[in-house]
Structure formats: C-alpha cells, structure tokens
Design an enzyme around this catalytic site. Structure first.
Site, mmCIF file in Angstrom:
data_model
loop_
_atom_site.group_PDB
_atom_site.id
_atom_site.type_symbol
_atom_site.label_atom_id
_atom_site.label_comp_id
_atom_site.label_asym_id
_atom_site.label_seq_id
_atom_site.Cartn_x
_atom_site.Cartn_y
_atom_site.Cartn_z
ATOM 1 N N LYS A 13 0.836 -1.214 0.000
ATOM 2 C CA LYS A 13 0.000 0.000 0.000
ATOM 3 C C LYS A 13 0.863 1.254 0.000
ATOM 4 C CE LYS A 13 -2.014 -1.110 3.942
ATOM 5 N NZ LYS A 13 -1.293 -2.363 4.239
ATOM 6 N N ARG A 88 -9.933 0.735 8.316
ATOM 7 C CA ARG A 88 -9.595 -0.676 8.544
ATOM 8 C C ARG A 88 -10.732 -1.452 9.160
ATOM 9 N NH1 ARG A 88 -3.360 -1.641 9.467
ATOM 10 N NH2 ARG A 88 -2.805 0.319 8.550
ATOM 11 N N ARG A 127 11.618 -5.306 5.262
ATOM 12 C CA ARG A 127 11.409 -3.908 4.836
ATOM 13 C C ARG A 127 12.364 -2.995 5.603
ATOM 14 N NH1 ARG A 127 5.656 -1.712 5.347
ATOM 15 N NH2 ARG A 127 5.783 -3.029 7.168
ATOM 16 N N ARG A 153 11.115 -0.830 11.272
ATOM 17 C CA ARG A 153 9.964 -0.578 12.140
ATOM 18 C C ARG A 153 9.875 -1.568 13.290
ATOM 19 N NH1 ARG A 153 4.878 0.335 8.219
ATOM 20 N NH2 ARG A 153 3.906 -0.980 9.794
ATOM 21 N N ARG A 164 -0.323 -8.829 13.346
ATOM 22 C CA ARG A 164 -0.946 -7.810 12.473
ATOM 23 C C ARG A 164 -1.752 -8.485 11.361
ATOM 24 N NH1 ARG A 164 4.245 -4.916 10.800
ATOM 25 N NH2 ARG A 164 2.913 -3.880 9.267
HETATM 26 P P1 AP5 Z 1 4.851 -1.543 1.842
HETATM 27 O O1 AP5 Z 1 4.498 -0.741 0.628
HETATM 28 O O2 AP5 Z 1 5.559 -0.869 2.953
HETATM 29 O O3 AP5 Z 1 3.538 -2.320 2.356
HETATM 30 P P2 AP5 Z 1 2.264 -1.785 3.163
HETATM 31 O O4 AP5 Z 1 1.068 -2.475 2.595
HETATM 32 O O5 AP5 Z 1 2.249 -0.302 3.216
HETATM 33 O O6 AP5 Z 1 2.605 -2.442 4.560
HETATM 34 P P3 AP5 Z 1 2.482 -1.880 6.045
HETATM 35 O O7 AP5 Z 1 3.155 -2.927 6.883
HETATM 36 O O8 AP5 Z 1 2.955 -0.480 6.166
HETATM 37 O O9 AP5 Z 1 0.965 -1.954 6.276
HETATM 38 P P4 AP5 Z 1 0.248 -1.937 7.616
HETATM 39 O O10 AP5 Z 1 -1.141 -1.710 7.170
HETATM 40 O O11 AP5 Z 1 0.441 -3.124 8.470
HETATM 41 O O12 AP5 Z 1 1.001 -0.780 8.432
HETATM 42 P P5 AP5 Z 1 0.568 0.676 8.864
HETATM 43 O O13 AP5 Z 1 1.765 1.493 8.979
HETATM 44 O O14 AP5 Z 1 -0.560 1.162 8.029
HETATM 45 O O15 AP5 Z 1 5.700 -2.809 1.334
HETATM 46 C C1 AP5 Z 1 6.173 -3.779 2.257
HETATM 47 C C2 AP5 Z 1 7.513 -4.342 1.757
HETATM 48 O O16 AP5 Z 1 7.299 -5.060 0.533
HETATM 49 C C3 AP5 Z 1 8.561 -3.254 1.442
HETATM 50 O O17 AP5 Z 1 9.829 -3.739 1.789
HETATM 51 C C4 AP5 Z 1 8.462 -3.077 -0.084
HETATM 52 O O18 AP5 Z 1 9.694 -2.662 -0.645
HETATM 53 C C5 AP5 Z 1 8.056 -4.476 -0.523
HETATM 54 N N1 AP5 Z 1 7.179 -4.470 -1.692
HETATM 55 C C6 AP5 Z 1 6.151 -3.613 -1.951
HETATM 56 N N2 AP5 Z 1 5.557 -3.932 -3.115
HETATM 57 C C7 AP5 Z 1 6.216 -5.023 -3.587
HETATM 58 C C8 AP5 Z 1 6.048 -5.834 -4.762
HETATM 59 N N3 AP5 Z 1 5.084 -5.573 -5.644
HETATM 60 N N4 AP5 Z 1 6.901 -6.869 -4.938
HETATM 61 C C9 AP5 Z 1 7.887 -7.156 -4.020
HETATM 62 N N5 AP5 Z 1 8.098 -6.420 -2.895
HETATM 63 C C10 AP5 Z 1 7.247 -5.362 -2.681
HETATM 64 O O19 AP5 Z 1 -0.058 0.402 10.312
HETATM 65 C C11 AP5 Z 1 0.773 0.066 11.395
HETATM 66 C C12 AP5 Z 1 -0.072 -0.033 12.657
HETATM 67 O O20 AP5 Z 1 -0.704 1.230 12.933
HETATM 68 C C13 AP5 Z 1 -1.239 -1.035 12.614
HETATM 69 O O21 AP5 Z 1 -0.802 -2.344 12.930
HETATM 70 C C14 AP5 Z 1 -2.163 -0.453 13.693
HETATM 71 O O22 AP5 Z 1 -1.690 -0.742 14.977
HETATM 72 C C15 AP5 Z 1 -2.016 1.046 13.474
HETATM 73 N N6 AP5 Z 1 -2.991 1.586 12.534
HETATM 74 C C16 AP5 Z 1 -2.725 2.191 11.349
HETATM 75 N N7 AP5 Z 1 -3.860 2.559 10.750
HETATM 76 C C17 AP5 Z 1 -4.876 2.169 11.566
HETATM 77 C C18 AP5 Z 1 -6.295 2.238 11.460
HETATM 78 N N8 AP5 Z 1 -6.905 2.791 10.390
HETATM 79 N N9 AP5 Z 1 -7.031 1.714 12.477
HETATM 80 C C19 AP5 Z 1 -6.437 1.173 13.556
HETATM 81 N N10 AP5 Z 1 -5.094 1.052 13.715
HETATM 82 C C20 AP5 Z 1 -4.326 1.556 12.721
#
Ligand code: AP5
Length: 211
Positions: A13, A88, A127, A153, A164
């Site tokens: 994402k 979410r 990552r 992270r 997660r």
């Molecule tokens: P990346 O693009 O970083 O993936 P992502 O989907 O953004 O993954 P996240 O782990 O950031 O998602 P998340 O939803 O768990 O975390 P968030 O910060 O939102 O890519 C991942 C890796 O893969 C990278 O190394 C990249 O290079 C590689 N990659 C990407 N595309 C690729 C491809 N096509 N092929 C190969 N490799 C690839 O949330 C963190 C925490 O915050 C949550 O756990 C929760 O506690 C809280 N939180 C955030 N939002 C909310 C909400 N709305 N409600 C409640 N809690 C929330």
C-alpha cells in the site's frame, strides 16, 4: 481522485501510495505513518497508539477517525486524497462516509492489493525505510543504496507481523464486502512487480476522475 488502498500488512500500500499520490498531485494519508510521527514527537496520542501498534493490534477507532477527520480538513486534501491504511474497520468506513457526504463528496474507488500470507511476512520483516527520503526498500527485492540510513519498524518483527496479519483477517477483511456492496471495490494482484501493480491499479481505475 479520492481513493482508498486496502490490503494486509506488507501488501504494498505504502509503495503504491507514494507513486500514485505524486502522479496525481494529491496527498497520501497514511494513518500508520501519522501515528508513528505522533509517537516520535512525544504527542499523547502517539504514545497511546504505540501501545497498540507494538502488540500488532489496531488502534481504537475513535483515535484514528479523529486523526483522519482533522487531516481531511487540510487545504491539500480538498482536491483529492489517497488513503493508505484507513479505513480498517466498518465503523471507520462509516465515519469516512459521513465525513465525505457532509461535504457532498464521494469516493472514486477502493483498491484491494491481494498478496498471499506466506509472502507478506517476508515483505514486512525485510522492509527498511530510508530515514532521509522516506523511500520504502526491501533487503531482497528492492535493496537500499549503500550508505543509506535505514529505519526498521518496531512492529516488523516476525511475531508482531503474524499478529498484524491476524488483526487484518479478523477486522479489516469485513471492509471488502462493505465496499463491494457499494460497487467500489477493485482487486489487483499485489504479487506482480511494483511497476506492474501500479499499471494494474491505473487500468482498473480507467475512466475515474483524476481531480
Ligand atoms: P509496503 O508498501 O511498505 O507495504 P504496506 O502495505 O504499506 O505495509 P504496512 O506494513 O505499512 O501496512 P500496515 O497496514 O500493516 O502498516 P501501517 O503502517 O498502516 O511494502 C512492504 C515491503 O514489501 C517493502 O519492503 C516493499 O519494498 C516491498 N514491496 C512492496 N511492493 C512489492 C512488490 N510488488 N513486490 C515485491 N516487494 C514489494 O499500520 C501500522 C499499525 O498502525 C497497525 O498495525 C495499527 O496498529 C495502526 N494503525 C494504522 N492505521 C490504523 C487504522 N486505520 N485503524 C487502527 N489502527 C491503525
């Protein structure tokens, strides 16, 4: 364009949101990034959220709804936005729906990035983010340049990633039928290369507004 990117942790994402928000000139609104920044700044909300994030649990709905509600009032979000990691849960989606309809606005689409669970753990654990540029790298698939100062992270440890993923399956998966029933859901194969994923997203949004 008012778009939501949805998908499990590590689905790509953030990677896609950076490319698309720069292409369309609209802000990427990433709740995870906002919460991590609030924690870094020592803000009470960030400290409270970190307690959930380090366990791999979702932060309470009212906290993130308040955060996004404020962010969507900012001038740069008036012509469009790309939501990454929000909503979410169905209550978050309903709150967003109310915020938008109060302004007479509608979503253009919800893009779901599909990646099987066995690939997601490796994506998250390896990552690394460039502290200076914010660029997202992967030690195997997209290695950072030599000398880059990297952030790993706190929630990218294997056990926390597994929690997660469980939280995603338990809470966020319910969003998909919610948006499908509204005719907004588009599915994209997130196992393709990052460039191919971008092309697929653009293809499935063909004909949608870019304003
Ligand atoms: P990346 O693009 O970083 O993936 P992502 O989907 O953004 O993954 P996240 O782990 O950031 O998602 P998340 O939803 O768990 O975390 P968030 O910060 O939102 O890519 C991942 C890796 O893969 C990278 O190394 C990249 O290079 C590689 N990659 C990407 N595309 C690729 C491809 N096509 N092929 C190969 N490799 C690839 O949330 C963190 C925490 O915050 C949550 O756990 C929760 O506690 C809280 N939180 C955030 N939002 C909310 C909400 N709305 N409600 C409640 N809690 C929330």
């Amino acid at each position: 364009m008012r778009l939501i990117l949805v998908g499990p942790p590590g689905a790509g994402k953030g990677t896609q949101a950076k490319v698309l928000s720069s292409k369309w000139g609209i802000p990427q609104i990433a709740t995870g990034d906002m919460l991590r920044e609030a924690k870094k700044a020592g803000a009470p909300l960030g400290v409270q959220a970190a307690e959930y994030m380090t366990r791999g649990a979702l932060v309470p709905d009212e906290v993130v709804i308040g955060l996004v509600g404020e962010r969507l009032q900012q001038p740069d979000a008036q012509t469009g936005f790309l939501l990454d990691g929000f909503p979410r849960t169905v209550p978050q989606a309903e709150a967003l729906g109310k915020l938008l309809s109060a302004k007479g606005l509608k979503l253009d689409g919800v893009v779901q990035l599909d990646v099987p669970r066995h690939l997601l753990v490796e994506r998250a654990v390896l990552r690394r983010t460039d502290k200076r540029t914010g660029q997202i790298h992967h030690l195997k698939y997209n290695p950072p340049p030599l000398g880059a100062e990297l952030d790993h992270r706190a929630d990218d440890q294997p056990e926390t990633v597994a929690k997660r993923l469980d939280a995603y399956e338990a809470m966020t998966a319910a969003l998909l039928p919610y948006y499908e029933a509204k005719g907004l859901l588009r599915r994209v194969d997130g196992t393709l290369s990052p460039g191919e994923v971008t092309k697929e997203i653009l293809r499935c949004l063909e004909g949608q507004s870019t304003k």
